[in-house]
Design a protein around this motif. Structure first.
Motif, PDB file in Angstrom:
ATOM      1  N   MET A  61      17.457  -3.986  -4.619  1.00 39.24           N
ATOM      2  CA  MET A  61      15.986  -4.632  -4.629  1.00 39.24           C
ATOM      3  C   MET A  61      15.406  -4.014  -3.377  1.00 39.24           C
ATOM      4  SD  MET A  61      16.576  -8.488  -5.696  1.00 39.24           S
ATOM      5  CE  MET A  61      14.827  -8.735  -6.558  1.00 39.24           C
ATOM      6  N   GLU A  62      14.050  -4.086  -3.307  1.00 42.35           N
ATOM      7  CA  GLU A  62      13.358  -3.679  -2.086  1.00 42.35           C
ATOM      8  C   GLU A  62      12.275  -4.742  -1.713  1.00 42.35           C
ATOM      9  OE1 GLU A  62      12.815   0.894  -2.059  1.00 42.35           O
ATOM     10  OE2 GLU A  62      11.957  -0.103  -3.722  1.00 42.35           O
ATOM     11  N   ALA A  63      11.813  -4.653  -0.424  1.00 45.98           N
ATOM     12  CA  ALA A  63      11.009  -5.903   0.053  1.00 45.98           C
ATOM     13  C   ALA A  63       9.689  -5.375   0.221  1.00 45.98           C
ATOM     14  CB  ALA A  63      11.722  -6.711   1.306  1.00 45.98           C
ATOM     15  N   PHE A  64       8.643  -6.081  -0.051  1.00 47.57           N
ATOM     16  CA  PHE A  64       7.092  -5.545   0.382  1.00 47.57           C
ATOM     17  C   PHE A  64       6.399  -6.630   1.080  1.00 47.57           C
ATOM     18  CE2 PHE A  64       8.873  -3.071  -3.027  1.00 47.57           C
ATOM     19  CZ  PHE A  64       8.323  -1.710  -2.720  1.00 47.57           C
ATOM     20  N   LEU A  65       5.507  -6.169   2.103  1.00 46.28           N
ATOM     21  CA  LEU A  65       4.636  -7.066   2.734  1.00 46.28           C
ATOM     22  C   LEU A  65       3.508  -7.185   1.890  1.00 46.28           C
ATOM     23  CD1 LEU A  65       3.362  -8.779   5.185  1.00 46.28           C
ATOM     24  CD2 LEU A  65       2.654  -6.572   5.936  1.00 46.28           C
ATOM     25  N   VAL A  66       2.920  -8.279   1.283  1.00 46.40           N
ATOM     26  CA  VAL A  66       1.559  -8.474   0.754  1.00 46.40           C
ATOM     27  C   VAL A  66       0.568  -9.145   1.728  1.00 46.40           C
ATOM     28  CG1 VAL A  66       0.349  -9.345  -1.142  1.00 46.40           C
ATOM     29  CG2 VAL A  66       2.697  -8.901  -1.389  1.00 46.40           C
ATOM     30  N   PRO A  67      -0.434  -8.201   2.310  1.00 43.06           N
ATOM     31  CA  PRO A  67      -1.239  -8.747   3.163  1.00 43.06           C
ATOM     32  C   PRO A  67      -2.182  -9.991   2.945  1.00 43.06           C
ATOM     33  CG  PRO A  67      -1.172  -6.431   3.519  1.00 43.06           C
ATOM     34  CD  PRO A  67      -0.596  -6.835   2.142  1.00 43.06           C
TER      35      PRO A  67
ATOM     36  N   SER B 298       0.844  -1.211  -0.034  1.00 45.65           N
ATOM     37  CA  SER B 298      -0.011   0.061   0.103  1.00 45.65           C
ATOM     38  C   SER B 298       1.078   1.209   0.082  1.00 45.65           C
ATOM     39  CB  SER B 298      -1.038  -0.002   1.225  1.00 45.65           C
ATOM     40  OG  SER B 298      -0.247  -0.014   2.488  1.00 45.65           O
ATOM     41  N   ASP B 299       2.083   1.248   0.258  1.00 38.92           N
ATOM     42  CA  ASP B 299       3.005   2.285   0.138  1.00 38.92           C
ATOM     43  C   ASP B 299       3.313   2.606  -1.182  1.00 38.92           C
ATOM     44  OD1 ASP B 299       3.167   2.273   2.988  1.00 38.92           O
ATOM     45  OD2 ASP B 299       5.197   0.858   3.091  1.00 38.92           O
ATOM     46  N   GLN B 300       3.836   3.823  -1.181  1.00 36.64           N
ATOM     47  CA  GLN B 300       3.847   4.471  -2.690  1.00 36.64           C
ATOM     48  C   GLN B 300       5.070   3.749  -3.358  1.00 36.64           C
ATOM     49  OE1 GLN B 300       4.484   8.674  -2.425  1.00 36.64           O
ATOM     50  NE2 GLN B 300       6.523   8.483  -1.097  1.00 36.64           N
ATOM     51  N   GLU B 301       5.951   3.606  -2.679  1.00 41.76           N
ATOM     52  CA  GLU B 301       7.175   2.828  -3.103  1.00 41.76           C
ATOM     53  C   GLU B 301       6.906   1.509  -4.128  1.00 41.76           C
ATOM     54  OE1 GLU B 301       8.660   5.001   0.279  1.00 41.76           O
ATOM     55  OE2 GLU B 301       6.901   3.720  -0.193  1.00 41.76           O
ATOM     56  N   PHE B 302       5.711   0.965  -3.813  1.00 39.78           N
ATOM     57  CA  PHE B 302       5.414  -0.313  -4.657  1.00 39.78           C
ATOM     58  C   PHE B 302       4.895  -0.042  -6.033  1.00 39.78           C
ATOM     59  CE2 PHE B 302       2.004  -3.441  -5.654  1.00 39.78           C
ATOM     60  CZ  PHE B 302       2.968  -4.676  -5.871  1.00 39.78           C
ATOM     61  N   GLY B 303       4.489   1.398  -6.397  1.00 38.78           N
ATOM     62  CA  GLY B 303       4.430   1.770  -7.395  1.00 38.78           C
ATOM     63  C   GLY B 303       5.179   1.623  -8.772  1.00 38.78           C
ATOM     64  N   THR B 304       6.539   1.449  -8.419  1.00 41.35           N
ATOM     65  CA  THR B 304       7.437   1.320  -9.209  1.00 41.35           C
ATOM     66  C   THR B 304       7.286  -0.270  -9.855  1.00 41.35           C
ATOM     67  OG1 THR B 304       8.921   2.770  -8.064  1.00 41.35           O
ATOM     68  CG2 THR B 304      10.047   0.917  -9.410  1.00 41.35           C
ATOM     69  N   TYR B 305       7.034  -1.273  -9.009  1.00 39.37           N
ATOM     70  CA  TYR B 305       6.890  -2.488  -9.136  1.00 39.37           C
ATOM     71  C   TYR B 305       5.611  -3.255  -9.695  1.00 39.37           C
ATOM     72  CZ  TYR B 305      11.042  -1.754  -6.708  1.00 39.37           C
ATOM     73  OH  TYR B 305      12.575  -1.195  -6.170  1.00 39.37           O
TER      74      TYR B 305
ATOM     75  N   VAL C 162       2.050  -7.642 -10.477  1.00 35.11           N
ATOM     76  CA  VAL C 162       3.487  -7.397 -10.503  1.00 35.11           C
ATOM     77  C   VAL C 162       3.828  -7.242 -11.697  1.00 35.11           C
ATOM     78  CG1 VAL C 162       5.799  -8.394  -9.893  1.00 35.11           C
ATOM     79  CG2 VAL C 162       3.829  -8.843  -8.366  1.00 35.11           C
ATOM     80  N   TYR C 163       4.335  -6.137 -12.338  1.00 31.94           N
ATOM     81  CA  TYR C 163       4.647  -5.686 -13.492  1.00 31.94           C
ATOM     82  C   TYR C 163       5.568  -6.455 -14.396  1.00 31.94           C
ATOM     83  CZ  TYR C 163       2.254  -1.397 -12.225  1.00 31.94           C
ATOM     84  OH  TYR C 163       1.053  -0.500 -12.040  1.00 31.94           O
TER      85      TYR C 163
END
Length: 205
Positions: free
Chosen positions: A118-124, A7-14, A131-132
């Motif tokens: 790389m960056e890590a993201f929680l998917v609830p 849900s964070d804006q950083e995910f928008g890249t991916y 994922v693009y």
């Protein structure tokens, strides 16, 4: 490593979070899939593909193209490799899980890639994410030591047996399965894979 939320804006890249699709039946079907102590990936599962939402996913997210719905379940804390496809991948998470993601654009001309990018993201649990196609990813990772379970939606035939090897372009050495280009870390010892990940084999622990 820092773990963001999708849900964070950083995910928008991916990728992006998908809203509006009723995937309750698919989540129920996922409960019946195996949850081993390592990682299992099945590209196509008849019970998952029989869910009513499969047709809606194909229409809304793939423009009516033929799709497959499989699953990736189990236990994992390491990156081990990165892969990418020519199409987006959709994950429907039954459990909380972590995705470690990067950008295809950062792959070097020789096919190597630096894991520090790389960056890590929680998917609830219950979240549907796209994922693009240009996003580097691999098997999900555990959250708080608990096993993960997710549906994996891709164009039909993806991740099946690789076509006969050709050497037309530099990228061909990365082709590991049908519509699957893979760069492995040497520590993962993935047979037949190009070992081009540089740096640490990232861990969520």
């Amino acid at each position: 490593m820092k773990i963001y939320n999708v849900s964070d804006q950083e995910f928008g890249t991916y990728g992006r979070v998908i809203k509006g699709l009723d995937v309750a039946e698919l989540l129920e079907a996922l409960k019946e899939t195996p949850k081993p102590d390592d990682v299992i990936y099945v590209a196509s599962d008849e019970k998952l593909e029989a869910c009513a939402c499969a047709e809606k996913i194909a229409y809304s997210l793939y423009g009516g193209m033929p799709i497959q719905i499989g699953y990736c379940n189990g236990s994992n804390v390491l990156l081990n490799a990165v892969e990418y496809h020519r199409d987006s991948e959709v994950n429907v998470a039954l459990t909380d899980l972590i995705l470690i993601l990067g950008r295809e654009q950062d792959i070097e001309e020789d096919g190597t890639y630096e894991t520090s990018k790389m960056e890590a993201f929680l998917v609830p649990a219950g979240t549907v994410v796209e994922v693009y196609a240009t996003t580097l990813h691999y098997a999900p990772c555990n959250v708080n030591g608990n096993k993960f379970c997710t549906a994996v939606v891709l164009p039909k035939g993806t991740n099946t047996e690789a076509p006969e090897r050709q050497n037309n372009t530099e990228e061909d050495k990365l082709l590991f399965a049908r519509n699957k280009w893979l760069i492995a870390h040497k520590d993962a010892k993935i047979e037949g894979a190009f070992e081009g990940l540089k740096g640490e084999n990232l861990s969520v622990e």
